[in-house]
Design a protein around this motif. Sequence first.
Motif, mmCIF file in Angstrom:
data_model
loop_
_atom_site.group_PDB
_atom_site.id
_atom_site.type_symbol
_atom_site.label_atom_id
_atom_site.label_comp_id
_atom_site.label_asym_id
_atom_site.label_seq_id
_atom_site.Cartn_x
_atom_site.Cartn_y
_atom_site.Cartn_z
ATOM 1 N N ALA A 189 -3.587 15.070 -1.558
ATOM 2 C CA ALA A 189 -4.568 14.595 -2.545
ATOM 3 C C ALA A 189 -4.729 13.096 -2.341
ATOM 4 N N ASN A 190 -5.821 12.553 -2.794
ATOM 5 C CA ASN A 190 -5.975 11.101 -2.766
ATOM 6 C C ASN A 190 -5.644 10.550 -4.150
ATOM 7 N N ILE A 191 -4.834 9.486 -4.169
ATOM 8 C CA ILE A 191 -4.264 8.975 -5.426
ATOM 9 C C ILE A 191 -4.704 7.524 -5.631
ATOM 10 N N SER A 192 -5.174 7.214 -6.849
ATOM 11 C CA SER A 192 -5.448 5.805 -7.189
ATOM 12 C C SER A 192 -4.225 5.238 -7.892
ATOM 13 N N THR A 193 -3.976 3.951 -7.645
ATOM 14 C CA THR A 193 -2.750 3.347 -8.181
ATOM 15 C C THR A 193 -3.070 2.037 -8.909
ATOM 16 N N GLU A 194 -2.181 1.689 -9.814
ATOM 17 C CA GLU A 194 -2.367 0.476 -10.619
ATOM 18 C C GLU A 194 -2.333 -0.774 -9.733
ATOM 19 N N ARG A 195 -1.353 -0.831 -8.816
ATOM 20 C CA ARG A 195 -1.221 -2.003 -7.934
ATOM 21 C C ARG A 195 -1.923 -1.735 -6.607
ATOM 22 N N PRO A 196 -2.488 -2.794 -5.972
ATOM 23 C CA PRO A 196 -3.101 -2.573 -4.654
ATOM 24 C C PRO A 196 -2.048 -2.243 -3.602
ATOM 25 N N HIS A 197 -2.417 -1.381 -2.645
ATOM 26 C CA HIS A 197 -1.424 -0.974 -1.627
ATOM 27 C C HIS A 197 -1.201 -2.059 -0.576
ATOM 28 N N LEU A 198 -2.152 -2.978 -0.421
ATOM 29 C CA LEU A 198 -2.039 -4.084 0.541
ATOM 30 C C LEU A 198 -1.681 -3.605 1.951
ATOM 31 N N GLY A 199 -2.194 -2.443 2.308
ATOM 32 C CA GLY A 199 -1.972 -1.932 3.671
ATOM 33 C C GLY A 199 -0.606 -1.321 3.899
ATOM 34 N N LYS A 200 0.149 -1.096 2.809
ATOM 35 C CA LYS A 200 1.498 -0.535 2.968
ATOM 36 C C LYS A 200 1.478 0.985 2.920
ATOM 37 N N ALA A 201 2.187 1.614 3.869
ATOM 38 C CA ALA A 201 2.395 3.065 3.821
ATOM 39 C C ALA A 201 3.818 3.299 3.340
ATOM 40 N N PHE A 202 4.001 4.342 2.542
ATOM 41 C CA PHE A 202 5.340 4.652 2.018
ATOM 42 C C PHE A 202 5.736 6.053 2.428
ATOM 43 N N GLU A 203 6.959 6.187 2.874
ATOM 44 C CA GLU A 203 7.515 7.529 3.098
ATOM 45 C C GLU A 203 8.796 7.572 2.286
ATOM 46 N N ARG A 204 8.845 8.467 1.295
ATOM 47 C CA ARG A 204 10.008 8.506 0.416
ATOM 48 C C ARG A 204 10.583 9.913 0.461
ATOM 49 N N PHE A 205 11.873 9.973 0.762
ATOM 50 C CA PHE A 205 12.507 11.281 0.871
ATOM 51 C C PHE A 205 13.155 11.628 -0.462
ATOM 52 N N ALA A 206 12.743 12.757 -1.027
ATOM 53 C CA ALA A 206 13.257 13.173 -2.333
ATOM 54 C C ALA A 206 13.865 14.568 -2.183
ATOM 55 N N GLU A 207 14.580 15.019 -3.239
ATOM 56 C CA GLU A 207 15.267 16.329 -3.147
ATOM 57 C C GLU A 207 14.278 17.441 -2.816
ATOM 58 N N THR A 208 13.076 17.337 -3.342
ATOM 59 C CA THR A 208 12.112 18.426 -3.109
ATOM 60 C C THR A 208 11.367 18.238 -1.791
ATOM 61 N N GLY A 209 11.783 17.258 -0.983
ATOM 62 C CA GLY A 209 11.102 17.045 0.293
ATOM 63 C C GLY A 209 10.392 15.707 0.301
ATOM 64 N N PRO A 210 9.894 15.303 1.467
ATOM 65 C CA PRO A 210 9.313 13.969 1.590
ATOM 66 C C PRO A 210 7.961 13.804 0.898
ATOM 67 N N VAL A 211 7.759 12.605 0.357
ATOM 68 C CA VAL A 211 6.470 12.231 -0.219
ATOM 69 C C VAL A 211 5.956 11.050 0.596
ATOM 70 N N ALA A 212 4.771 11.177 1.155
ATOM 71 C CA ALA A 212 4.193 10.044 1.892
ATOM 72 C C ALA A 212 2.916 9.604 1.212
ATOM 73 N N LEU A 213 2.727 8.294 1.096
ATOM 74 C CA LEU A 213 1.465 7.746 0.591
ATOM 75 C C LEU A 213 0.938 6.770 1.627
ATOM 76 N N LEU A 214 -0.241 7.070 2.152
ATOM 77 C CA LEU A 214 -0.830 6.232 3.199
ATOM 78 C C LEU A 214 -1.983 5.438 2.620
ATOM 79 N N PRO A 215 -2.113 4.147 2.976
ATOM 80 C CA PRO A 215 -3.172 3.326 2.388
ATOM 81 C C PRO A 215 -4.563 3.788 2.832
ATOM 82 N N MET A 216 -5.487 3.835 1.871
ATOM 83 C CA MET A 216 -6.859 4.275 2.188
ATOM 84 C C MET A 216 -7.873 3.333 1.571
ATOM 85 N N SER A 217 -9.139 3.658 1.777
ATOM 86 C CA SER A 217 -10.234 2.858 1.221
ATOM 87 C C SER A 217 -10.222 2.904 -0.313
ATOM 88 N N ASP A 218 -10.930 1.973 -0.949
ATOM 89 C CA ASP A 218 -11.091 1.891 -2.410
ATOM 90 C C ASP A 218 -9.743 1.878 -3.141
#
Length: 400
Positions: A189-218
């Motif tokens: 899904a595409n997610i809007s966030t309160e803070r700007p991503h500033l070109g940062k990609a996040f990969e976070r490993f959680a118990e239910t499996g990895p969550v990745a958020l990649l920076p996109m337009s808007d």
Amino acid sequence: MNNHYDVIIVGGGMVGASLALALKQSDLKIALIEAFSVKLDQQPSYDDRGIALSYGSQRIFETMGLWSKLAPYSTTISDIHISDRGHFGATRLSAKQEGVPALGQVILARAMGQVFNQAMLEQENLDLICPANVTELEQTEQHVIISLNDGQQLSANLIVAADGANSTIRRLLNLAVTENDYQQVAITANISTERPHLGKAFERFAETGPVALLPMSDNRSSLIWTVNTGEETELLELSDQDFLNRLQVHFGYRLGKLTQVGQRGSFPLKMTQTQQPVQQRIVFIGNAAHNLHPIAGQGFNLGLRDVAVLADKLCSTYADCGDPELLHDYQRWQQSDQDTVIKTTDLLVNLFSNDNALLGHARGAGLALLDILPRTKSHIAQSSMGLANKQSRLARGIDL
Ligand SMILES: Cc1cc2nc3c(=O)[nH]c(=O)nc-3n(C[C@H](O)[C@H](O)[C@H](O)COP(=O)(O)OP(=O)(O)OC[C@H]3O[C@@H](n4cnc5c(N)ncnc54)[C@H](O)[C@@H]3O)c2cc1C
């Protein structure tokens, strides 16, 4: 025979289309067969997912003269932050440290499809045959003949199977595959966030499996959330707000509050690899050859390197595109890249999708160690940027 081609590409997804476009300057007569109309924005792989392109892939598109058309739809990845929820340790990769303008780019798959399809419609040495499906295939020493569902028959010196993970060509040839069903589903899904991503990609490993958020337009980020099969049903049925709340718990507040979610999609995750991707006058590339877990965002990047190496061989000195030497030459070059990416992806899935406490600590320690070992980190960054492998002229910035 009027319906004879040097090369017929079956499948006009990201990989098949890229091959057709890479061969634009060649004097080869090419046909591409695609199951969906390319004029109607219907192809399933061109949805609202963000696709992370490595810096190496960007270089290949630059050499093909396509990057200027893709760039307006892309967002630069300047940093990657990798962490493990509930465990000590994180690592950061940065373009600045690697001395490159970007670690990669994120492009909306739909926009990529529109650019590719428009460019293919304008290509003179290419016949686009769609919507059409391959129903039969016959190999001889001199050529391959294929039949389409509309009754047409075409022949070619070489068939390139780029028809995706459930390849029809593979089925028609009755070829074996190596499979690993991860029993996982990716929710996108595409997610809007309160803070700007500033070109940062996040990969976070959680118990239910990895969550990745990649920076996109808007100021949106493209989500890939991997869960165990069966857990996706509830997540897909939650209201937008409940979904965001659930995601917030797993991802944390690095981008502030998660404020909006677009349409959710789901993809069952399975590794498939065609055991003998080179056959008499037939070669498999992209997902038809190797379908990967998206944990490391390498599937299309690897498929594009298949394209670059194959295009290189097809534009070299071989008089016959289906020459067995040419195909084995391609396979010799590409095999180790494919094997390395498949093994590394499999390892990452096993390491990071496991909620075993000991493994959790090992991951945390590994990430912390990685962060203070610049050489190892740089090697990993170079590999994920697709720079470790420069086997084709397109990857080295040389026209075919
Ligand atoms: C959730 C998710 C996120 C991903 N993120 C990334 C990422 O960030 N970076 C990355 O590099 N990769 C990523 N990938 C992988 C990437 O999407 C695939 O590697 C890529 O789409 C493969 O393209 P392809 O052209 O080989 O196959 P496909 O996209 O499957 O295309 C196959 C095409 O062939 C056509 N076709 C099929 N059968 C026939 C037939 N019989 N006759 C004619 N046409 C036919 C289909 O209509 C389709 O257009 C991700 C994958 C998933 C699931």
